[in-house]
Design a protein around this motif. Sequence first.
Motif, PDB file in Angstrom:
ATOM      1  N   LEU A  87       0.729  -1.142  -0.063  1.00  0.00           N
ATOM      2  CA  LEU A  87       0.092  -0.100   0.025  1.00  0.00           C
ATOM      3  C   LEU A  87       0.763   1.309   0.031  1.00  0.00           C
ATOM      4  O   LEU A  87       1.922   1.252   0.534  1.00  0.00           O
ATOM      5  N   LEU A  88       0.525   2.462  -0.693  1.00  0.00           N
ATOM      6  CA  LEU A  88       0.892   3.612  -0.801  1.00  0.00           C
ATOM      7  C   LEU A  88       0.627   4.092   0.673  1.00  0.00           C
ATOM      8  O   LEU A  88      -0.240   3.956   1.408  1.00  0.00           O
ATOM      9  N   PRO A  89       1.379   5.148   1.155  1.00  0.00           N
ATOM     10  CA  PRO A  89       1.283   6.008   2.285  1.00  0.00           C
ATOM     11  C   PRO A  89       0.010   6.588   2.325  1.00  0.00           C
ATOM     12  O   PRO A  89      -0.766   6.913   1.337  1.00  0.00           O
ATOM     13  N   GLY A  90      -0.892   6.762   3.494  1.00  0.00           N
ATOM     14  CA  GLY A  90      -2.130   7.421   3.551  1.00  0.00           C
ATOM     15  C   GLY A  90      -2.441   7.804   5.000  1.00  0.00           C
ATOM     16  O   GLY A  90      -1.758   7.637   5.686  1.00  0.00           O
ATOM     17  N   LYS A  91      -3.567   8.233   5.104  1.00  0.00           N
ATOM     18  CA  LYS A  91      -4.156   8.750   6.479  1.00  0.00           C
ATOM     19  C   LYS A  91      -5.035   7.585   7.008  1.00  0.00           C
ATOM     20  O   LYS A  91      -5.036   7.577   8.251  1.00  0.00           O
ATOM     21  N   ARG A  92      -5.841   6.995   6.399  1.00  0.00           N
ATOM     22  CA  ARG A  92      -6.922   5.987   6.987  1.00  0.00           C
ATOM     23  C   ARG A  92      -6.581   4.734   6.184  1.00  0.00           C
ATOM     24  O   ARG A  92      -6.628   4.725   4.981  1.00  0.00           O
ATOM     25  N   LEU A  93      -6.784   3.571   7.134  1.00  0.00           N
ATOM     26  CA  LEU A  93      -6.662   2.255   6.660  1.00  0.00           C
ATOM     27  C   LEU A  93      -7.992   1.513   6.947  1.00  0.00           C
ATOM     28  O   LEU A  93      -8.394   1.360   8.054  1.00  0.00           O
ATOM     29  N   PHE A  94      -8.606   1.134   5.808  1.00  0.00           N
ATOM     30  CA  PHE A  94     -10.064   0.620   6.111  1.00  0.00           C
ATOM     31  C   PHE A  94      -9.750  -1.031   5.670  1.00  0.00           C
ATOM     32  O   PHE A  94      -9.303  -1.191   4.627  1.00  0.00           O
ATOM     33  N   MET A  95      -9.890  -1.836   6.629  1.00  0.00           N
ATOM     34  CA  MET A  95      -9.901  -3.209   6.315  1.00  0.00           C
ATOM     35  C   MET A  95     -11.424  -4.141   6.480  1.00  0.00           C
ATOM     36  O   MET A  95     -11.851  -4.161   7.409  1.00  0.00           O
ATOM     37  N   LEU A  96     -11.539  -4.436   5.539  1.00  0.00           N
ATOM     38  CA  LEU A  96     -13.190  -4.863   5.151  1.00  0.00           C
ATOM     39  C   LEU A  96     -13.313  -6.202   4.913  1.00  0.00           C
ATOM     40  O   LEU A  96     -12.383  -6.831   3.862  1.00  0.00           O
ATOM     41  N   SER A  97     -13.660  -7.007   5.740  1.00  0.00           N
ATOM     42  CA  SER A  97     -13.917  -8.336   5.841  1.00  0.00           C
ATOM     43  C   SER A  97     -15.236  -9.140   6.108  1.00  0.00           C
ATOM     44  O   SER A  97     -16.123  -8.353   6.440  1.00  0.00           O
ATOM     45  N   THR A  98     -15.337 -10.189   5.532  1.00  0.00           N
ATOM     46  CA  THR A  98     -16.532 -11.313   5.556  1.00  0.00           C
ATOM     47  C   THR A  98     -15.793 -12.745   6.263  1.00  0.00           C
ATOM     48  O   THR A  98     -14.981 -13.110   5.909  1.00  0.00           O
ATOM     49  N   GLY A  99     -16.495 -12.938   7.245  1.00  0.00           N
ATOM     50  CA  GLY A  99     -16.338 -14.234   7.768  1.00  0.00           C
ATOM     51  C   GLY A  99     -14.845 -14.657   8.216  1.00  0.00           C
ATOM     52  O   GLY A  99     -14.570 -13.508   8.982  1.00  0.00           O
ATOM     53  N   THR A 100     -14.143 -15.641   7.789  1.00  0.00           N
ATOM     54  CA  THR A 100     -12.706 -15.962   8.371  1.00  0.00           C
ATOM     55  C   THR A 100     -11.769 -14.850   7.837  1.00  0.00           C
ATOM     56  O   THR A 100     -10.606 -14.904   7.966  1.00  0.00           O
ATOM     57  N   GLY A 101     -12.255 -14.044   6.588  1.00  0.00           N
ATOM     58  CA  GLY A 101     -11.486 -13.064   6.206  1.00  0.00           C
ATOM     59  C   GLY A 101     -10.989 -12.029   7.091  1.00  0.00           C
ATOM     60  O   GLY A 101     -10.005 -11.144   6.631  1.00  0.00           O
ATOM     61  N   LEU A 102     -11.465 -12.002   8.238  1.00  0.00           N
ATOM     62  CA  LEU A 102     -10.960 -11.397   9.329  1.00  0.00           C
ATOM     63  C   LEU A 102      -9.409 -11.531   9.799  1.00  0.00           C
ATOM     64  O   LEU A 102      -8.804 -10.673  10.286  1.00  0.00           O
ATOM     65  N   ALA A 103      -9.140 -12.963   9.444  1.00  0.00           N
ATOM     66  CA  ALA A 103      -8.070 -13.462  10.103  1.00  0.00           C
ATOM     67  C   ALA A 103      -6.594 -12.601   9.905  1.00  0.00           C
ATOM     68  O   ALA A 103      -5.770 -12.163  10.673  1.00  0.00           O
ATOM     69  N   PRO A 104      -6.385 -11.999   8.623  1.00  0.00           N
ATOM     70  CA  PRO A 104      -5.059 -11.155   8.148  1.00  0.00           C
ATOM     71  C   PRO A 104      -5.347  -9.816   8.805  1.00  0.00           C
ATOM     72  O   PRO A 104      -4.347  -9.249   9.548  1.00  0.00           O
TER      73      PRO A 104
END
Length: 269
Positions: free
Chosen positions: A116-133
């Motif tokens: 990822l390039l530098p930024g101000k906000r990081l959004f991690m969007l997940s469903t189910g076991t996609g939460l793991a990372p």
Amino acid sequence: MTDTRAPALIPENPAFLNAKVLWVRHWNEHLFSFAVERPASFRFRSGEFVMIGLPGDKKPLMRAYSIASPHYAEELEFLSIKVQDGPLTSRLQLIEPGDELYMGKKPTGTLVLDALLPGKRLFMLSTGTGLAPFLSLMRDPDVYNAYDRVVVAHSVRRVSDLAYHDEMEARLAEDPLVADEAGAQFHYVPTVTREAFRNGKRLGAMIEDASLFTGIDGAAALDPETDRVMLCGSTEMIRDFAKSLEEQGFVEGSNANPGSFVIERAFVG
């Protein structure tokens, strides 16, 4: 006395590491977490995945699992579904402390800060076991140094599928390394689509009506100039979001060419 079986040990295989199971937690009949000892030689970046498996008829049966622990952790944690007739998970869900699993020697992946390039906000969007990372990344101090706001949104079907809910709801207050940073920067957005819960909207709808951004500093919309997005979950969710993000001007990143959003292509195909 309680009935306990002897640990299930497995023969060594030159292609893989033997990893000892430390603990197992069953969230419900469909979901469980487990941890293994970390081999001294094993190195990884927060957000990467590794192959996990058990002996098969002719060769080990291996599947890709995101590592839920941050890169500095002394144990390696994983989050898994239970598939009753699944070749691997039908057996993996029966593991107990002391058992052994096979683990790949080379972790890899694109759900990492380097992509990822530098930024101000990081959004991690997940469903189910996609939460793991994202469990790995949200406990990594480097993430809080790189972004002003760190958001984990987790969509599941049932309330009991909200693994790690209490820890995230408390903004990682018990975490020895990031408690202070998370208290100021971390935001947790859970949603449950098939049972009564305070939020029943799908992630796409929450972005459209801006409810995803409630209480988070900055614009009530995703901005490719300053926002960075990670996606992990169902194939349908990833493809829909990736298309939508590209239409908004986001550019998919990789380890070689960082961008404004990333997906784990190994899980999408």
